[in-house]
Motif scaffolding. Structure first.
Motif, PDB file in Angstrom:
ATOM      1  N   VAL A  37      -2.190   2.664   7.706  1.00 33.38           N
ATOM      2  CA  VAL A  37      -0.962   3.354   7.349  1.00 33.38           C
ATOM      3  C   VAL A  37      -0.890   3.419   5.830  1.00 33.38           C
ATOM      4  O   VAL A  37      -0.986   2.383   5.158  1.00 33.38           O
ATOM      5  N   ASP A  38      -0.765   4.616   5.289  1.00 34.87           N
ATOM      6  CA  ASP A  38      -0.627   4.766   3.844  1.00 34.87           C
ATOM      7  C   ASP A  38       0.673   4.118   3.392  1.00 34.87           C
ATOM      8  O   ASP A  38       1.741   4.363   3.964  1.00 34.87           O
ATOM      9  N   THR A  39       0.572   3.281   2.397  1.00 30.76           N
ATOM     10  CA  THR A  39       1.735   2.578   1.873  1.00 30.76           C
ATOM     11  C   THR A  39       1.852   2.862   0.383  1.00 30.76           C
ATOM     12  O   THR A  39       0.906   2.617  -0.364  1.00 30.76           O
ATOM     13  N   TYR A  41       2.623   2.126  -3.306  1.00 25.10           N
ATOM     14  CA  TYR A  41       2.762   0.946  -4.142  1.00 25.10           C
ATOM     15  C   TYR A  41       3.286   1.370  -5.501  1.00 25.10           C
ATOM     16  O   TYR A  41       2.868   2.385  -6.053  1.00 25.10           O
TER      17      TYR A  41
END
Length: 80
Positions: A37-39, A41
């Motif tokens: 899952v792209d998170t 930051y």
């Protein structure tokens, strides 16, 4: 997201950083589907430092995998 089957069968023997390795190994044992899952930051706050250590943390992960692997092989040997 964890399924009910996954959560009810998760042994949780590790403490600290090694828990991520144990979560992944358990998912592999159950042949559960996994995805990334792209998170997003953000930048680290000014004056803060990372608590991660490449070699120390990598060694802890390898020890966790080694302990799991030897326990699994010992069980296979004893059971037949």
């Amino acid at each position: 997201m964890f399924s009910r089957r996954y959560v009810k069968s998760f042994p949780a023997h590790s403490h600290g950083f090694e828990i991520e390795t144990e979560l992944n190994v358990h998912a592999l044992e159950l042949r559960m589907p996994c995805t990334e899952v792209d998170t997003p930051y953000g930048a680290r706050p000014e004056g803060s430092a990372s608590k991660l250590s490449t070699y120390r943390d990598g060694w802890r992960i390898l020890k966790t995998i080694g302990a799991w692997w030897s326990a699994k092989n010992l069980c296979s040997f004893l059971v037949g």
